[in-house]
Design a protein around this motif. Structure first.
Motif, PDB file in Angstrom:
ATOM      1  N   TYR A  10      17.220  40.664  51.055  1.00 18.63           N
ATOM      2  CA  TYR A  10      17.599  40.466  49.665  1.00 18.63           C
ATOM      3  C   TYR A  10      16.481  39.723  48.943  1.00 18.63           C
ATOM      4  O   TYR A  10      15.617  39.113  49.555  1.00 18.63           O
ATOM      5  CB  TYR A  10      18.926  39.717  49.539  1.00 18.63           C
ATOM      6  N   LEU A  12      15.797  36.876  46.011  1.00 16.21           N
ATOM      7  CA  LEU A  12      16.405  35.816  45.214  1.00 16.21           C
ATOM      8  C   LEU A  12      15.614  35.583  43.932  1.00 16.21           C
ATOM      9  O   LEU A  12      14.931  34.584  43.772  1.00 16.21           O
ATOM     10  CB  LEU A  12      16.495  34.522  46.026  1.00 16.21           C
ATOM     11  N   VAL A  16      19.371  36.690  40.184  1.00 21.30           N
ATOM     12  CA  VAL A  16      20.263  36.699  41.352  1.00 21.30           C
ATOM     13  C   VAL A  16      20.790  35.287  41.595  1.00 21.30           C
ATOM     14  O   VAL A  16      21.991  35.085  41.799  1.00 21.30           O
ATOM     15  CB  VAL A  16      19.549  37.250  42.606  1.00 21.30           C
ATOM     16  N   PHE A  43      25.767  37.357  50.854  1.00 26.12           N
ATOM     17  CA  PHE A  43      25.179  38.691  50.991  1.00 26.12           C
ATOM     18  C   PHE A  43      25.785  39.443  52.171  1.00 26.12           C
ATOM     19  O   PHE A  43      26.031  40.655  52.084  1.00 26.12           O
ATOM     20  CB  PHE A  43      23.654  38.601  51.135  1.00 26.12           C
ATOM     21  N   THR A  55      19.075  45.101  49.432  1.00 24.51           N
ATOM     22  CA  THR A  55      18.265  45.345  48.238  1.00 24.51           C
ATOM     23  C   THR A  55      19.139  45.799  47.075  1.00 24.51           C
ATOM     24  O   THR A  55      19.004  45.305  45.954  1.00 24.51           O
ATOM     25  CB  THR A  55      17.180  46.400  48.530  1.00 24.51           C
ATOM     26  N   SER A  58      21.185  42.928  45.783  1.00 19.40           N
ATOM     27  CA  SER A  58      20.340  42.062  44.953  1.00 19.40           C
ATOM     28  C   SER A  58      20.217  42.621  43.547  1.00 19.40           C
ATOM     29  O   SER A  58      20.329  41.893  42.551  1.00 19.40           O
ATOM     30  CB  SER A  58      18.944  41.922  45.553  1.00 19.40           C
TER      31      SER A  58
END
Length: 66
Positions: A10, A12, A16, A43, A55, A58
């Motif tokens: 992910y 950040l 996010v 997540f 992904t 995110s």
């Protein structure tokens, strides 16, 4: 770096983090181990619930702030 190597992860971004703060997952930037663990758990839950990649999750979180 992990994403460029083909490892799912992910991202950040500011948006996010803002979304995670708005949802009460964390209180601010995830600088502590406790906050990082809370982000990881959030997540992981979303991935289990949706079946989407980290992904994608995110991106959805980043686009949902506003």
């Amino acid at each position: 770096m992990l994403r460029s190597m083909g490892k799912e992860s992910y991202l950040l971004s500011h948006d996010v983090v803002a979304r995670l703060v708005a949802e009460g997952v964390i209180d601010g930037p995830p600088n502590s181990k406790r906050a990082q663990a809370a982000v990881q758990a959030a997540f992981t839950r979303r991935r289990a619930d949706s079946g989407q990649s980290l992904t994608t999750i995110s991106r959805v979180l980043a686009q949902s702030i506003g």
